[in-house]
Write a protein that holds these residues in place. Structure first.
Motif, PDB file in Angstrom:
ATOM      1  N   GLY A 137       4.493  -0.695  -8.603  1.00 11.72           N
ATOM      2  CA  GLY A 137       5.359   0.432  -8.890  1.00 11.72           C
ATOM      3  C   GLY A 137       6.748   0.353  -8.304  1.00 11.72           C
ATOM      4  N   ALA A 138       7.046  -0.708  -7.551  1.00 13.61           N
ATOM      5  CA  ALA A 138       8.391  -0.844  -6.997  1.00 13.61           C
ATOM      6  C   ALA A 138       9.388  -1.066  -8.127  1.00 13.61           C
ATOM      7  CB  ALA A 138       8.447  -2.006  -6.012  1.00 13.61           C
ATOM      8  N   SER A 139      10.584  -0.554  -7.946  1.00 11.87           N
ATOM      9  CA  SER A 139      11.617  -0.711  -8.967  1.00 11.87           C
ATOM     10  C   SER A 139      12.355  -2.031  -8.836  1.00 11.87           C
ATOM     11  CB  SER A 139      12.625   0.446  -8.869  1.00 11.87           C
ATOM     12  OG  SER A 139      12.007   1.664  -9.195  1.00 11.87           O
ATOM     13  N   GLY A 140      12.021  -2.808  -7.818  1.00 10.35           N
ATOM     14  CA  GLY A 140      12.663  -4.096  -7.631  1.00 10.35           C
ATOM     15  C   GLY A 140      12.580  -4.515  -6.186  1.00 10.35           C
ATOM     16  N   PHE A 141      13.304  -5.578  -5.852  1.00 11.39           N
ATOM     17  CA  PHE A 141      13.307  -5.991  -4.461  1.00 11.39           C
ATOM     18  C   PHE A 141      14.620  -6.655  -4.103  1.00 11.39           C
ATOM     19  CE2 PHE A 141      11.979  -9.893  -6.476  1.00 11.39           C
ATOM     20  CZ  PHE A 141      12.474 -10.904  -5.667  1.00 11.39           C
ATOM     21  N   LEU A 142      14.922  -6.645  -2.809  1.00 11.06           N
ATOM     22  CA  LEU A 142      16.133  -7.259  -2.282  1.00 11.06           C
ATOM     23  C   LEU A 142      15.773  -8.176  -1.127  1.00 11.06           C
ATOM     24  CD1 LEU A 142      18.507  -4.159  -2.084  1.00 11.06           C
ATOM     25  CD2 LEU A 142      18.797  -6.119  -3.603  1.00 11.06           C
TER      26      LEU A 142
ATOM     27  N   ALA B 209       0.836  -1.205   0.000  1.00 12.15           N
ATOM     28  CA  ALA B 209       0.000   0.000   0.000  1.00 12.15           C
ATOM     29  C   ALA B 209       0.869   1.254   0.000  1.00 12.15           C
ATOM     30  CB  ALA B 209      -0.928  -0.004   1.215  1.00 12.15           C
ATOM     31  N   ALA B 210       1.933   1.232   0.791  1.00 14.90           N
ATOM     32  CA  ALA B 210       2.832   2.384   0.840  1.00 14.90           C
ATOM     33  C   ALA B 210       3.496   2.617  -0.513  1.00 14.90           C
ATOM     34  CB  ALA B 210       3.904   2.167   1.916  1.00 14.90           C
ATOM     35  N   THR B 211       3.869   1.530  -1.167  1.00 17.37           N
ATOM     36  CA  THR B 211       4.487   1.639  -2.498  1.00 17.37           C
ATOM     37  C   THR B 211       3.537   2.270  -3.494  1.00 17.37           C
ATOM     38  OG1 THR B 211       5.941  -0.262  -2.140  1.00 17.37           O
ATOM     39  CG2 THR B 211       5.495   0.341  -4.416  1.00 17.37           C
ATOM     40  N   ARG B 212       2.294   1.792  -3.513  1.00 18.37           N
ATOM     41  CA  ARG B 212       1.312   2.348  -4.452  1.00 18.37           C
ATOM     42  C   ARG B 212       1.100   3.838  -4.206  1.00 18.37           C
ATOM     43  NH1 ARG B 212      -1.133  -2.909  -3.954  1.00 18.37           N
ATOM     44  NH2 ARG B 212      -2.250  -2.257  -2.077  1.00 18.37           N
TER      45      ARG B 212
ATOM     46  N   VAL C 283      11.408   2.947  -5.338  1.00 14.76           N
ATOM     47  CA  VAL C 283      11.096   2.090  -4.198  1.00 14.76           C
ATOM     48  C   VAL C 283      11.677   0.702  -4.437  1.00 14.76           C
ATOM     49  CG1 VAL C 283       9.298   1.022  -2.807  1.00 14.76           C
ATOM     50  CG2 VAL C 283       8.966   3.337  -3.718  1.00 14.76           C
ATOM     51  N   VAL C 284      12.486   0.246  -3.500  1.00 10.95           N
ATOM     52  CA  VAL C 284      13.024  -1.114  -3.540  1.00 10.95           C
ATOM     53  C   VAL C 284      12.475  -1.858  -2.331  1.00 10.95           C
ATOM     54  CG1 VAL C 284      15.087  -2.552  -3.465  1.00 10.95           C
ATOM     55  CG2 VAL C 284      15.131  -0.387  -4.726  1.00 10.95           C
ATOM     56  N   MET C 285      11.718  -2.910  -2.571  1.00  9.77           N
ATOM     57  CA  MET C 285      11.113  -3.663  -1.499  1.00  9.77           C
ATOM     58  C   MET C 285      12.125  -4.579  -0.833  1.00  9.77           C
ATOM     59  SD  MET C 285       8.085  -2.449  -1.860  1.00  9.77           S
ATOM     60  CE  MET C 285       7.297  -3.391  -0.560  1.00  9.77           C
ATOM     61  N   LEU C 286      12.001  -4.719   0.479  1.00 10.15           N
ATOM     62  CA  LEU C 286      12.841  -5.636   1.253  1.00 10.15           C
ATOM     63  C   LEU C 286      11.996  -6.817   1.694  1.00 10.15           C
ATOM     64  CD1 LEU C 286      14.611  -3.007   3.553  1.00 10.15           C
ATOM     65  CD2 LEU C 286      15.571  -4.107   1.520  1.00 10.15           C
ATOM     66  N   THR C 287      12.506  -8.014   1.534  1.00  8.39           N
ATOM     67  CA  THR C 287      11.772  -9.205   1.945  1.00  8.39           C
ATOM     68  C   THR C 287      12.716 -10.189   2.616  1.00  8.39           C
ATOM     69  OG1 THR C 287      10.392 -11.040   1.159  1.00  8.39           O
ATOM     70  CG2 THR C 287      12.077 -10.257  -0.331  1.00  8.39           C
TER      71      THR C 287
ATOM     72  N   GLN D 128       8.670  -1.955 -14.368  1.00 13.10           N
ATOM     73  CA  GLN D 128       7.349  -1.901 -15.002  1.00 13.10           C
ATOM     74  C   GLN D 128       7.412  -2.374 -16.448  1.00 13.10           C
ATOM     75  OE1 GLN D 128       5.458   1.933 -14.426  1.00 13.10           O
ATOM     76  NE2 GLN D 128       4.580   1.211 -12.508  1.00 13.10           N
ATOM     77  N   LEU D 129       8.568  -2.201 -17.094  1.00 10.23           N
ATOM     78  CA  LEU D 129       8.724  -2.696 -18.462  1.00 10.23           C
ATOM     79  C   LEU D 129       8.621  -4.220 -18.472  1.00 10.23           C
ATOM     80  CD1 LEU D 129       9.217  -1.678 -21.327  1.00 10.23           C
ATOM     81  CD2 LEU D 129      11.666  -2.006 -20.954  1.00 10.23           C
ATOM     82  N   VAL D 130       9.179  -4.867 -17.458  1.00 13.18           N
ATOM     83  CA  VAL D 130       9.080  -6.322 -17.346  1.00 13.18           C
ATOM     84  C   VAL D 130       7.625  -6.745 -17.148  1.00 13.18           C
ATOM     85  CG1 VAL D 130       9.679  -8.317 -15.941  1.00 13.18           C
ATOM     86  CG2 VAL D 130      11.425  -6.625 -16.492  1.00 13.18           C
TER      87      VAL D 130
END
Length: 221
Positions: free
Chosen positions: A99-104, A64-67, A80-84, A204-206
């Motif tokens: 909308g996140a640019s990726g994740f780590l 939700a925060a990312t959106r 925004v890079v998500m952490l998991t 987003q292109l992916v």
């Protein structure tokens, strides 16, 4: 100087990331947040280049925060890079769609974290180096059925080819080698494709490559 906001409910995680990032000559930690709402407030206040945001946050979850960050006017340049904690987190692909640019993954190697922060600012990052292309396909398989590819009509044949290679996880250098062109030419094709499709970034292109049906899960090339 790359300015980073750390958003994680675990103070120990934030402290570790801060120590690592602040030690870099070209990166500074602009602030910290312990929940999603605070992260959103800090993003508005500090306008960092990158937000490292835990996907599972109290008060307001990471998705939700990312959106809200990526949809808000004036925050278009914030990545925004998500952490998991786990590579197979069920929300990872949805985070990229949001909308996140990726994740780590949180236990990624220190040098990979630093490299990822720099790369995402340059628009050339999608996933943690420890996450395989198989994972891209796995999350894509959980996405909706591909829509008609009408949105790709204005792309040239070469741009479609490049978009498909981005979709299977290739970097610009790998695309250049595959197509026997210079890395600069590959990057130019990627950039033009993003502009034509209105893609916020490479992530987003992916998503568009899968949702349009240009790439299907399992096409690793």
């Amino acid at each position: 100087m790359i300015r980073v906001l750390l958003a994680d409910d675990q103070s120990l995680v934030r402290a570790g990331f801060r120590a690592l990032l602040d030690a870099q000559a070209d990166i500074e930690v602009a602030g910290e947040a312990a929940d999603g709402e605070e992260a959103l407030r800090k993003v508005r206040e500090l306008r960092p280049d990158v937000v490292l945001l835990d996907i599972r946050m109290p008060v307001l979850d990471g998705l939700a925060a990312t959106r809200r960050i990526t949809d808000e006017q004036g925050l278009e340049d914030v990545k925004v890079v998500m952490l998991t904690t786990f590579e197979l987190d069920e929300y990872v692909f949805e985070a990229i769609r949001s909308g996140a640019s990726g994740f780590l993954v949180k236990d990624t190697e220190p040098e990979e974290l630093v490299r990822a922060v720099r790369a995402v600012v340059e628009g050339d990052a999608l996933l943690s180096p420890g996450v395989t292309r198989r994972l891209i396909s796995e999350f894509a398989a959980r996405s909706k059925e591909p829509a008609a590819a009408t949105s790709l009509a204005e792309l040239t044949e070469r741009e479609r080819e490049v978009m498909a290679l981005v979709g299977i996880g290739l970097t610009n250098d790998e695309i250049a080698r595959r197509l026997v062109v210079s890395p600069l030419t590959a990057k130019t094709h990627v950039s033009r494709t993003m502009v034509k499709l209105g893609a916020r970034d490479r992530a987003q292109l992916v998503v568009l490559a899968y949702e349009s049906g240009l790439v299907r899960p399992g096409w690793l090339g």
